[in-house]
Design a protein around this motif. Sequence first.
Motif, PDB file in Angstrom:
ATOM      1  N   GLN A  71      50.233  41.019  11.933  1.00  0.00           N
ATOM      2  CA  GLN A  71      49.636  40.784  13.241  1.00  0.00           C
ATOM      3  C   GLN A  71      48.185  41.260  13.308  1.00  0.00           C
ATOM      4  N   LEU A  72      47.807  42.228  12.488  1.00  0.00           N
ATOM      5  CA  LEU A  72      46.416  42.657  12.449  1.00  0.00           C
ATOM      6  C   LEU A  72      45.500  41.551  11.932  1.00  0.00           C
ATOM      7  N   TRP A  73      46.049  40.682  11.088  1.00  0.00           N
ATOM      8  CA  TRP A  73      45.275  39.595  10.510  1.00  0.00           C
ATOM      9  C   TRP A  73      45.286  38.348  11.392  1.00  0.00           C
ATOM     10  N   LEU A  74      46.398  38.079  12.045  1.00  0.00           N
ATOM     11  CA  LEU A  74      46.568  36.800  12.729  1.00  0.00           C
ATOM     12  C   LEU A  74      46.247  36.842  14.221  1.00  0.00           C
ATOM     13  N   ILE A  75      46.414  38.001  14.855  1.00  0.00           N
ATOM     14  CA  ILE A  75      46.162  38.056  16.295  1.00  0.00           C
ATOM     15  C   ILE A  75      44.683  37.859  16.638  1.00  0.00           C
ATOM     16  N   PRO A  76      43.715  38.482  15.926  1.00  0.00           N
ATOM     17  CA  PRO A  76      42.309  38.250  16.288  1.00  0.00           C
ATOM     18  C   PRO A  76      41.889  36.778  16.264  1.00  0.00           C
ATOM     19  N   PRO A  77      42.174  35.999  15.178  1.00  0.00           N
ATOM     20  CA  PRO A  77      41.792  34.579  15.245  1.00  0.00           C
ATOM     21  C   PRO A  77      42.569  33.803  16.293  1.00  0.00           C
ATOM     22  N   ALA A  78      43.825  34.199  16.557  1.00  0.00           N
ATOM     23  CA  ALA A  78      44.595  33.498  17.584  1.00  0.00           C
ATOM     24  C   ALA A  78      44.001  33.731  18.977  1.00  0.00           C
ATOM     25  N   VAL A  79      43.589  34.973  19.243  1.00  0.00           N
ATOM     26  CA  VAL A  79      42.936  35.265  20.521  1.00  0.00           C
ATOM     27  C   VAL A  79      41.613  34.502  20.627  1.00  0.00           C
ATOM     28  N   GLY A  80      40.867  34.455  19.513  1.00  0.00           N
ATOM     29  CA  GLY A  80      39.624  33.691  19.508  1.00  0.00           C
ATOM     30  C   GLY A  80      39.865  32.216  19.755  1.00  0.00           C
ATOM     31  N   LEU A  81      40.965  31.677  19.223  1.00  0.00           N
ATOM     32  CA  LEU A  81      41.304  30.276  19.463  1.00  0.00           C
ATOM     33  C   LEU A  81      41.623  30.029  20.927  1.00  0.00           C
ATOM     34  N   LEU A  82      42.334  30.960  21.554  1.00  0.00           N
ATOM     35  CA  LEU A  82      42.639  30.828  22.986  1.00  0.00           C
ATOM     36  C   LEU A  82      41.362  30.878  23.826  1.00  0.00           C
ATOM     37  N   LEU A  83      40.450  31.784  23.479  1.00  0.00           N
ATOM     38  CA  LEU A  83      39.187  31.863  24.215  1.00  0.00           C
ATOM     39  C   LEU A  83      38.349  30.602  24.021  1.00  0.00           C
ATOM     40  N   THR A  84      38.363  30.061  22.806  1.00  0.00           N
ATOM     41  CA  THR A  84      37.624  28.828  22.548  1.00  0.00           C
ATOM     42  C   THR A  84      38.179  27.682  23.371  1.00  0.00           C
ATOM     43  N   ALA A  85      39.506  27.581  23.422  1.00  0.00           N
ATOM     44  CA  ALA A  85      40.131  26.514  24.220  1.00  0.00           C
ATOM     45  C   ALA A  85      39.814  26.680  25.703  1.00  0.00           C
ATOM     46  N   TRP A  86      39.740  27.929  26.167  1.00  0.00           N
ATOM     47  CA  TRP A  86      39.451  28.154  27.585  1.00  0.00           C
ATOM     48  C   TRP A  86      37.985  27.872  27.925  1.00  0.00           C
ATOM     49  N   LEU A  87      37.080  28.345  27.099  1.00  0.00           N
ATOM     50  CA  LEU A  87      35.654  28.170  27.382  1.00  0.00           C
ATOM     51  C   LEU A  87      35.211  26.714  27.262  1.00  0.00           C
ATOM     52  N   HIS A  88      35.906  25.950  26.421  1.00  0.00           N
ATOM     53  CA  HIS A  88      35.530  24.548  26.211  1.00  0.00           C
ATOM     54  C   HIS A  88      36.597  23.600  26.775  1.00  0.00           C
ATOM     55  N   ARG A  89      37.306  24.033  27.778  1.00  0.00           N
ATOM     56  CA  ARG A  89      38.370  23.201  28.354  1.00  0.00           C
ATOM     57  C   ARG A  89      37.831  21.924  28.983  1.00  0.00           C
ATOM     58  N   ASP A  90      36.566  21.946  29.440  1.00  0.00           N
ATOM     59  CA  ASP A  90      35.996  20.744  30.043  1.00  0.00           C
ATOM     60  C   ASP A  90      35.697  19.673  29.005  1.00  0.00           C
ATOM     61  N   ARG A  91      35.549  20.040  27.760  1.00  0.00           N
ATOM     62  CA  ARG A  91      35.215  19.079  26.704  1.00  0.00           C
ATOM     63  C   ARG A  91      36.444  18.648  25.911  1.00  0.00           C
ATOM     64  N   LEU A  92      37.599  19.205  26.222  1.00  0.00           N
ATOM     65  CA  LEU A  92      38.829  18.877  25.512  1.00  0.00           C
ATOM     66  C   LEU A  92      39.756  18.068  26.406  1.00  0.00           C
ATOM     67  N   THR A  93      40.533  17.213  25.790  1.00  0.00           N
ATOM     68  CA  THR A  93      41.554  16.502  26.545  1.00  0.00           C
ATOM     69  C   THR A  93      42.707  17.456  26.866  1.00  0.00           C
ATOM     70  N   ALA A  94      43.573  17.020  27.752  1.00  0.00           N
ATOM     71  CA  ALA A  94      44.707  17.865  28.133  1.00  0.00           C
ATOM     72  C   ALA A  94      45.613  18.139  26.931  1.00  0.00           C
ATOM     73  N   THR A  95      45.781  17.126  26.085  1.00  0.00           N
ATOM     74  CA  THR A  95      46.622  17.307  24.897  1.00  0.00           C
ATOM     75  C   THR A  95      45.994  18.285  23.918  1.00  0.00           C
ATOM     76  N   GLN A  96      44.694  18.147  23.673  1.00  0.00           N
ATOM     77  CA  GLN A  96      44.007  19.056  22.755  1.00  0.00           C
ATOM     78  C   GLN A  96      44.020  20.482  23.269  1.00  0.00           C
ATOM     79  N   SER A  97      43.735  20.661  24.555  1.00  0.00           N
ATOM     80  CA  SER A  97      43.726  21.998  25.131  1.00  0.00           C
ATOM     81  C   SER A  97      45.113  22.631  25.069  1.00  0.00           C
ATOM     82  N   GLY A  98      46.144  21.855  25.396  1.00  0.00           N
ATOM     83  CA  GLY A  98      47.500  22.380  25.338  1.00  0.00           C
ATOM     84  C   GLY A  98      47.924  22.738  23.923  1.00  0.00           C
TER      85      GLY A  98
END
Length: 227
Positions: free
Chosen positions: A103-130
């Motif tokens: 979890q020390l290795w996988l949680i940081p990139p996973a959190v970063g992926l969630l933040l990326t999806a949230w910050l760029h939600r306007d540029r992503l489709t609903a399927t991509q964001s989900g």
Amino acid sequence: VVALAVAGRGVAELVRRRKQPVRAEPVEQTALGLPLLPLLGYWLSPATSGAGAGRLLGGLLYGILSQRRGSLWMALATLVTLTGAVWVPLTEREAGSFFRHPQLWLIPPAVGLLLTAWLHRDRLTATQSGTLRNVGAITIYLSSTCDMFLNGLAREPWLVLVLCGLSVAGMLLGMQLRVRGFLFLGFGFLLLSLVSMVWHAAVNLHQTWTVWLAVVLLALLACMVLY
């Protein structure tokens, strides 16, 4: 290398303001690729000092450009470089190996992926964001669950508390953002962590009464839900 990237980005901006985009673009593209060189160089020479700091500075540069330009690719570059900055100190410690605490290795990139999806939600489709949200959340929960089972509750009982905390945080985030996936995943892994604690108490600590108490409480909960 990162300093050259920052300087190159500044030169490209000055040239662009003078309305010379043909000259600015190659300088800018070269500057944007430079922070990735320390990331490749570390794998060729793991003893390189300052590798984590170089990735951190490169990630900050990409993050600033991502917000200014609204680029999803810049956001992904930010995720890659910052993840590398987190992984560098883990590779230098035996206790931080991947199979010891995944979890020390996988949680940081996973959190970063969630933040990326949230910050760029306007540029992503609903399927991509989900899809990005689900991949990030599942990675967080599965890595914490694997960490718990790999090390065992008898040796490191605090790992189940980490999974409980992540599950509750995911449920609260799902209710706040109205994302059902976070709510359902959080509830499922919270139930798994509670079952693991009951099993640990019954098998390893020989407290069998916890099993009967859990069965009674589950029956009462089922009756409340049905009626």
